[in-house]
Design a protein around this motif. Structure first.
Motif, PDB file in Angstrom:
ATOM      1  N   GLN A   1       7.417   0.945   1.066  1.00  0.00           N
ATOM      2  CA  GLN A   1       8.730   1.174   1.663  1.00  0.00           C
ATOM      3  C   GLN A   1       9.676   1.735   0.610  1.00  0.00           C
ATOM      4  O   GLN A   1       9.602   1.352  -0.565  1.00  0.00           O
ATOM      5  N   PRO A   2      10.592   2.631   0.998  1.00  0.00           N
ATOM      6  CA  PRO A   2      11.569   3.160   0.033  1.00  0.00           C
ATOM      7  C   PRO A   2      12.316   2.012  -0.656  1.00  0.00           C
ATOM      8  O   PRO A   2      12.711   1.042  -0.008  1.00  0.00           O
ATOM      9  N   GLY A   3      12.448   2.131  -1.954  1.00  0.00           N
ATOM     10  CA  GLY A   3      13.156   1.122  -2.725  1.00  0.00           C
ATOM     11  C   GLY A   3      12.293  -0.025  -3.218  1.00  0.00           C
ATOM     12  O   GLY A   3      12.737  -0.836  -4.026  1.00  0.00           O
ATOM     13  N   GLU A   4      11.058  -0.101  -2.752  1.00  0.00           N
ATOM     14  CA  GLU A   4      10.162  -1.184  -3.150  1.00  0.00           C
ATOM     15  C   GLU A   4       9.854  -1.098  -4.648  1.00  0.00           C
ATOM     16  O   GLU A   4       9.544  -0.036  -5.170  1.00  0.00           O
ATOM     17  N   ALA A   5       9.940  -2.214  -5.344  1.00  0.00           N
ATOM     18  CA  ALA A   5       9.653  -2.259  -6.779  1.00  0.00           C
ATOM     19  C   ALA A   5       8.153  -2.395  -6.994  1.00  0.00           C
ATOM     20  O   ALA A   5       7.488  -3.176  -6.317  1.00  0.00           O
ATOM     21  N   LEU A   6       7.638  -1.623  -7.942  1.00  0.00           N
ATOM     22  CA  LEU A   6       6.211  -1.602  -8.256  1.00  0.00           C
ATOM     23  C   LEU A   6       6.011  -1.562  -9.761  1.00  0.00           C
ATOM     24  O   LEU A   6       6.940  -1.311 -10.520  1.00  0.00           O
ATOM     25  N   ALA A   7       4.772  -1.713 -10.150  1.00  0.00           N
ATOM     26  CA  ALA A   7       4.336  -1.370 -11.500  1.00  0.00           C
ATOM     27  C   ALA A   7       3.167  -0.428 -11.306  1.00  0.00           C
ATOM     28  O   ALA A   7       2.331  -0.633 -10.426  1.00  0.00           O
ATOM     29  N   MET A   8       3.139   0.631 -12.096  1.00  0.00           N
ATOM     30  CA  MET A   8       2.089   1.636 -11.934  1.00  0.00           C
ATOM     31  C   MET A   8       1.501   2.014 -13.287  1.00  0.00           C
ATOM     32  O   MET A   8       2.193   2.000 -14.294  1.00  0.00           O
ATOM     33  N   ARG A   9       0.243   2.349 -13.248  1.00  0.00           N
ATOM     34  CA  ARG A   9      -0.398   3.002 -14.384  1.00  0.00           C
ATOM     35  C   ARG A   9      -0.417   4.480 -14.015  1.00  0.00           C
ATOM     36  O   ARG A   9      -0.989   4.859 -13.008  1.00  0.00           O
ATOM     37  N   VAL A  10       0.282   5.283 -14.801  1.00  0.00           N
ATOM     38  CA  VAL A  10       0.482   6.701 -14.497  1.00  0.00           C
ATOM     39  C   VAL A  10      -0.375   7.542 -15.435  1.00  0.00           C
ATOM     40  O   VAL A  10      -0.437   7.282 -16.636  1.00  0.00           O
ATOM     41  N   ILE A  11      -1.040   8.547 -14.853  1.00  0.00           N
ATOM     42  CA  ILE A  11      -1.829   9.487 -15.643  1.00  0.00           C
ATOM     43  C   ILE A  11      -1.319  10.893 -15.380  1.00  0.00           C
ATOM     44  O   ILE A  11      -0.608  11.131 -14.402  1.00  0.00           O
ATOM     45  N   GLU A  12      -1.699  11.801 -16.235  1.00  0.00           N
ATOM     46  CA  GLU A  12      -1.375  13.216 -16.034  1.00  0.00           C
ATOM     47  C   GLU A  12      -2.508  13.809 -15.204  1.00  0.00           C
ATOM     48  O   GLU A  12      -3.631  13.944 -15.675  1.00  0.00           O
ATOM     49  N   GLY A  13      -2.202  14.133 -13.949  1.00  0.00           N
ATOM     50  CA  GLY A  13      -3.186  14.744 -13.063  1.00  0.00           C
ATOM     51  C   GLY A  13      -3.155  16.257 -13.199  1.00  0.00           C
ATOM     52  O   GLY A  13      -2.384  16.805 -13.997  1.00  0.00           O
ATOM     53  N   LYS A  14      -3.967  16.911 -12.421  1.00  0.00           N
ATOM     54  CA  LYS A  14      -4.040  18.374 -12.478  1.00  0.00           C
ATOM     55  C   LYS A  14      -2.743  19.033 -12.027  1.00  0.00           C
ATOM     56  O   LYS A  14      -2.451  20.153 -12.408  1.00  0.00           O
ATOM     57  N   ARG A  15      -1.960  18.297 -11.217  1.00  0.00           N
ATOM     58  CA  ARG A  15      -0.702  18.863 -10.709  1.00  0.00           C
ATOM     59  C   ARG A  15       0.514  18.073 -11.157  1.00  0.00           C
ATOM     60  O   ARG A  15       1.569  18.166 -10.558  1.00  0.00           O
ATOM     61  N   GLY A  16       0.367  17.236 -12.171  1.00  0.00           N
ATOM     62  CA  GLY A  16       1.507  16.477 -12.668  1.00  0.00           C
ATOM     63  C   GLY A  16       1.222  14.988 -12.711  1.00  0.00           C
ATOM     64  O   GLY A  16       0.082  14.543 -12.593  1.00  0.00           O
ATOM     65  N   GLN A  17       2.289  14.217 -12.871  1.00  0.00           N
ATOM     66  CA  GLN A  17       2.179  12.765 -12.970  1.00  0.00           C
ATOM     67  C   GLN A  17       1.693  12.175 -11.650  1.00  0.00           C
ATOM     68  O   GLN A  17       2.191  12.525 -10.581  1.00  0.00           O
ATOM     69  N   MET A  18       0.720  11.267 -11.746  1.00  0.00           N
ATOM     70  CA  MET A  18       0.250  10.582 -10.542  1.00  0.00           C
ATOM     71  C   MET A  18      -0.127   9.146 -10.870  1.00  0.00           C
ATOM     72  O   MET A  18      -0.510   8.833 -12.007  1.00  0.00           O
ATOM     73  N   ALA A  19       0.025   8.288  -9.885  1.00  0.00           N
ATOM     74  CA  ALA A  19      -0.336   6.879 -10.039  1.00  0.00           C
ATOM     75  C   ALA A  19      -1.852   6.751  -9.964  1.00  0.00           C
ATOM     76  O   ALA A  19      -2.479   7.269  -9.056  1.00  0.00           O
ATOM     77  N   ALA A  20      -2.430   6.062 -10.942  1.00  0.00           N
ATOM     78  CA  ALA A  20      -3.859   5.776 -10.934  1.00  0.00           C
ATOM     79  C   ALA A  20      -4.117   4.334 -10.504  1.00  0.00           C
ATOM     80  O   ALA A  20      -5.209   3.985 -10.101  1.00  0.00           O
ATOM     81  N   GLU A  21      -3.071   3.497 -10.597  1.00  0.00           N
ATOM     82  CA  GLU A  21      -3.125   2.112 -10.146  1.00  0.00           C
ATOM     83  C   GLU A  21      -1.711   1.705  -9.770  1.00  0.00           C
ATOM     84  O   GLU A  21      -0.755   2.058 -10.457  1.00  0.00           O
ATOM     85  N   VAL A  22      -1.580   0.969  -8.681  1.00  0.00           N
ATOM     86  CA  VAL A  22      -0.279   0.509  -8.201  1.00  0.00           C
ATOM     87  C   VAL A  22      -0.363  -0.999  -7.985  1.00  0.00           C
ATOM     88  O   VAL A  22      -1.295  -1.481  -7.348  1.00  0.00           O
ATOM     89  N   LEU A  23       0.600  -1.709  -8.522  1.00  0.00           N
ATOM     90  CA  LEU A  23       0.640  -3.162  -8.379  1.00  0.00           C
ATOM     91  C   LEU A  23       2.015  -3.595  -7.896  1.00  0.00           C
ATOM     92  O   LEU A  23       3.019  -2.969  -8.220  1.00  0.00           O
ATOM     93  N   ALA A  24       2.045  -4.693  -7.157  1.00  0.00           N
ATOM     94  CA  ALA A  24       3.325  -5.287  -6.782  1.00  0.00           C
ATOM     95  C   ALA A  24       4.003  -5.779  -8.048  1.00  0.00           C
ATOM     96  O   ALA A  24       3.338  -6.239  -8.975  1.00  0.00           O
ATOM     97  N   TRP A  25       5.299  -5.688  -8.106  1.00  0.00           N
ATOM     98  CA  TRP A  25       6.025  -6.085  -9.302  1.00  0.00           C
ATOM     99  C   TRP A  25       5.754  -7.543  -9.654  1.00  0.00           C
ATOM    100  O   TRP A  25       5.579  -7.897 -10.818  1.00  0.00           O
TER     101      TRP A  25
END
Length: 191
Positions: A155-179
């Motif tokens: 949902q918009p505004g939801e707090a998360l923690a993410m492991r971000v990697i550089e994908g072929k088209r830019g930054q992308m989440a590789a793992e998403v966790l609840a805060w």
């Protein structure tokens, strides 16, 4: 109509007030705002309301995800009162994403957990974007990464923690966790 013996048998399988249980999410519908969990110990299904998930920091959970929770007996059956942990569905085969296909799990695990907030997510399109605090660039979030992380929607505004990697088209989440999951991990492992 259930017999008195059947009702007594079901009630004997119900956990006491505030019992800790582990189980599997049978189904959860974020639009309806609830779903059900099947306890590992058996017994009647446990109602999981979206407000209980929100208190844990999530607005949804994937069907088949393992969940640890506290439940109590009410006049209407067993209801979850708090969530302790959510674990991704085991053995769930998800479609490979070109950006992370073949990516070493150690590389993902080595990426720092970064605090983020959901900008928007459209489950029907299968993707959305989040913003990592203190960074300008949006981070792409794919629904398959959510499923691998035990989530089904954001949902918009939801707090998360993410492991971000550089994908072929830019930054992308590789793992998403609840805060709240991250806070639990941080207190247990000193992250």
């Amino acid at each position: 109509m259930p017999t008195e013996e059947k009702i007594e048998a079901e009630q004997s399988q119900m956990p006491a007030l505030g019992s800790f249980l582990s189980g599997v999410v049978k189904w959860f519908d974020p639009v309806k705002g609830f779903g059900f969990v099947v306890a590992d110990t058996g017994g009647p299904d446990i109602l999981l309301h979206v407000n209980v998930l929100r208190n844990f920091g999530q607005s949804s959970v994937a069907d088949g995800a393992r969940i640890d929770l506290y439940a109590q007996k009410t006049e209407r059956g067993i209801q979850a009162v708090s969530v302790g942990a959510i674990h991704p569905p085991e053995g769930a085969h998800t479609a490979a994403l070109a950006d992370i296909e073949g990516l070493d799990a150690a590389v993902v695990a080595a990426a720092p957990l970064e605090p983020a907030r959901v900008k928007w997510f459209d489950k029907s399109k299968g993707f959305g974007f989040a913003n990592v605090f203190g960074k300008r660039e949006d981070v792409f979030v794919h629904v398959e990464v959510l499923r691998q992380s035990g989530l089904s929607d954001l949902q918009p505004g939801e707090a998360l923690a993410m492991r971000v990697i550089e994908g072929k088209r830019g930054q992308m989440a590789a793992e998403v966790l609840a805060w709240e999951t991250v806070l639990t991990v941080a207190s247990g492992k000193g992250i």
